[in-house]
Design a protein around this motif. Sequence first.
Motif, PDB file in Angstrom:
ATOM      1  N   ASP A 171      34.740  31.341  38.183  1.00 28.99           N
ATOM      2  CA  ASP A 171      33.521  31.478  38.915  1.00 28.99           C
ATOM      3  C   ASP A 171      33.926  32.420  40.060  1.00 28.99           C
ATOM      4  N   ASP A 172      35.277  32.579  40.620  1.00 28.28           N
ATOM      5  CA  ASP A 172      35.160  33.312  41.821  1.00 28.28           C
ATOM      6  C   ASP A 172      35.773  34.873  41.347  1.00 28.28           C
ATOM      7  N   GLY A 173      35.848  34.935  40.173  1.00 29.23           N
ATOM      8  CA  GLY A 173      35.898  36.462  39.527  1.00 29.23           C
ATOM      9  C   GLY A 173      37.104  36.556  38.794  1.00 29.23           C
ATOM     10  N   PRO A 174      37.780  37.497  38.602  1.00 28.30           N
ATOM     11  CA  PRO A 174      39.039  37.826  37.940  1.00 28.30           C
ATOM     12  C   PRO A 174      40.276  37.434  38.609  1.00 28.30           C
ATOM     13  N   HIS A 175      41.219  37.029  37.887  1.00 24.57           N
ATOM     14  CA  HIS A 175      42.534  36.472  38.589  1.00 24.57           C
ATOM     15  C   HIS A 175      43.655  36.858  37.742  1.00 24.57           C
ATOM     16  N   LEU A 176      44.876  36.864  38.358  1.00 27.32           N
ATOM     17  CA  LEU A 176      46.248  37.101  37.597  1.00 27.32           C
ATOM     18  C   LEU A 176      46.746  35.721  37.487  1.00 27.32           C
ATOM     19  N   VAL A 177      47.593  35.189  36.445  1.00 27.81           N
ATOM     20  CA  VAL A 177      48.262  34.101  36.300  1.00 27.81           C
ATOM     21  C   VAL A 177      49.837  34.359  36.857  1.00 27.81           C
ATOM     22  N   LEU A 178      50.430  33.597  37.461  1.00 28.66           N
ATOM     23  CA  LEU A 178      51.720  33.781  37.970  1.00 28.66           C
ATOM     24  C   LEU A 178      52.702  32.556  37.606  1.00 28.66           C
ATOM     25  N   ASN A 179      53.734  32.535  36.795  1.00 30.08           N
ATOM     26  CA  ASN A 179      54.479  31.425  36.752  1.00 30.08           C
ATOM     27  C   ASN A 179      55.782  31.612  37.699  1.00 30.08           C
ATOM     28  N   ASP A 180      55.926  30.567  38.337  1.00 33.71           N
ATOM     29  CA  ASP A 180      57.159  30.396  39.384  1.00 33.71           C
ATOM     30  C   ASP A 180      58.220  29.827  38.418  1.00 33.71           C
ATOM     31  N   ALA A 184      52.078  35.901  33.851  1.00 29.04           N
ATOM     32  CA  ALA A 184      51.947  35.086  32.776  1.00 29.04           C
ATOM     33  C   ALA A 184      50.596  35.517  32.006  1.00 29.04           C
ATOM     34  N   GLY A 185      49.632  36.161  32.718  1.00 27.94           N
ATOM     35  CA  GLY A 185      48.275  36.617  32.023  1.00 27.94           C
ATOM     36  C   GLY A 185      47.461  36.852  33.122  1.00 27.94           C
ATOM     37  N   PHE A 186      46.280  36.705  32.684  1.00 29.96           N
ATOM     38  CA  PHE A 186      44.872  37.060  33.621  1.00 29.96           C
ATOM     39  C   PHE A 186      43.957  36.437  32.925  1.00 29.96           C
ATOM     40  N   GLY A 187      42.642  36.144  33.821  1.00 24.23           N
ATOM     41  CA  GLY A 187      41.644  35.426  33.328  1.00 24.23           C
ATOM     42  C   GLY A 187      40.226  35.826  34.158  1.00 24.23           C
ATOM     43  N   VAL A 206      39.044  46.392  43.501  1.00 21.96           N
ATOM     44  CA  VAL A 206      37.361  46.292  43.339  1.00 21.96           C
ATOM     45  C   VAL A 206      37.057  45.794  42.165  1.00 21.96           C
ATOM     46  N   GLY A 207      37.998  45.392  41.363  1.00 22.62           N
ATOM     47  CA  GLY A 207      37.512  44.673  40.224  1.00 22.62           C
ATOM     48  C   GLY A 207      38.834  44.647  39.205  1.00 22.62           C
ATOM     49  N   MET A 208      38.447  44.041  38.100  1.00 17.60           N
ATOM     50  CA  MET A 208      39.369  44.057  36.750  1.00 17.60           C
ATOM     51  C   MET A 208      38.527  43.912  35.617  1.00 17.60           C
ATOM     52  N   VAL A 209      38.901  45.194  34.561  1.00 20.58           N
ATOM     53  CA  VAL A 209      37.934  44.999  33.422  1.00 20.58           C
ATOM     54  C   VAL A 209      39.049  44.377  32.263  1.00 20.58           C
ATOM     55  N   GLY A 210      38.857  43.628  31.687  1.00 19.20           N
ATOM     56  CA  GLY A 210      39.948  43.058  30.936  1.00 19.20           C
ATOM     57  C   GLY A 210      41.246  42.858  31.295  1.00 19.20           C
ATOM     58  N   ALA A 211      42.223  43.702  31.018  1.00 27.62           N
ATOM     59  CA  ALA A 211      43.413  43.699  31.782  1.00 27.62           C
ATOM     60  C   ALA A 211      43.722  44.752  32.466  1.00 27.62           C
TER      61      ALA A 211
END
Length: 315
Positions: free
Chosen positions: A36-45, A30-33, A266-271
Amino acid sequence: MPARAKSAEALTESLKAMTRFKPDHEIVLAGFGYADDGPHLVLNDIDEAKRYVFPVLGRTFSLRRLQKRYCTGPFDLKTFEARCCPNKVELLPDMKETQCPACIEETGFNPSFYFATTISPQQRAYNLTPHFVYMAYFAPGFVKVGISSETRGVERLLEQGARAACVIGRFENADAARELEARLCAEEDIYETMRASKKCDLLVEVPYRFEEGASALRATAEAHDVAILEGPFDLSPYYFGGPSPSVDEMTLPQDDADGVCAGRCVGMVGADLVFRQKEMNFVTLVKEWESHVVELYVNEVVHEYAYEPAQMMLL
């Protein structure tokens, strides 16, 4: 620079020992963002109408994109809360939007509101919040100017994948901020928009040095008679938890990896997700995966990238 955003909900500790996440459910990217704990993915169930935040930094996992797509759900511009699409609307494969018409209307957001013939009540209220104007550096010759609500803070810059940035104006509302943005974006050496694919290419092809980026931002600001209020800032720690990896160890997958990415993140830059395999960092642009059903394999690498080190030439 505004403070970093905080994630709403993280996956449970039990996920660490799992392989495929919820194999009997349809899970949508559903997205990314950034939090405080770094980059993440957003998942919809889709089955449970529940959203999850999956931190990626330092995690080993695999993501496989399927063709099936669903609406990613509405976003509340007042509370900044997102939720799953209440109607679980399935999207057509060639649909440009990642939301169904009902969720688009409920969200009411248009980033190019200044070109729109009508503005939603949600957008009108959002535009009345304090906004700032930023200048973002991606690579030599690629400086972009944009605006963001103060409520978004640095997350707006991180979502765009800026390598370095500075604040050049603070205003009471979006319309006032847009005046400065429009003036600067009319200049030939300043971008108003950049394709996600171009940012990805720059990430893997052009060496990044903060000193170069900061110098470019200062020179651009001086050339166009604007003052830097805050910064320049190096955004690498937000993406990688430290300095950016060398561009010599960054590449795009050259094999049949379309639709799958894997390795130790090792990381995520933008998407752009950056995975470590075979002493090389492989980059996947997951922005194009939004709204797609995905399979998430935790602590498992389901694809090994084909890679042959460049041969050194003897002179």
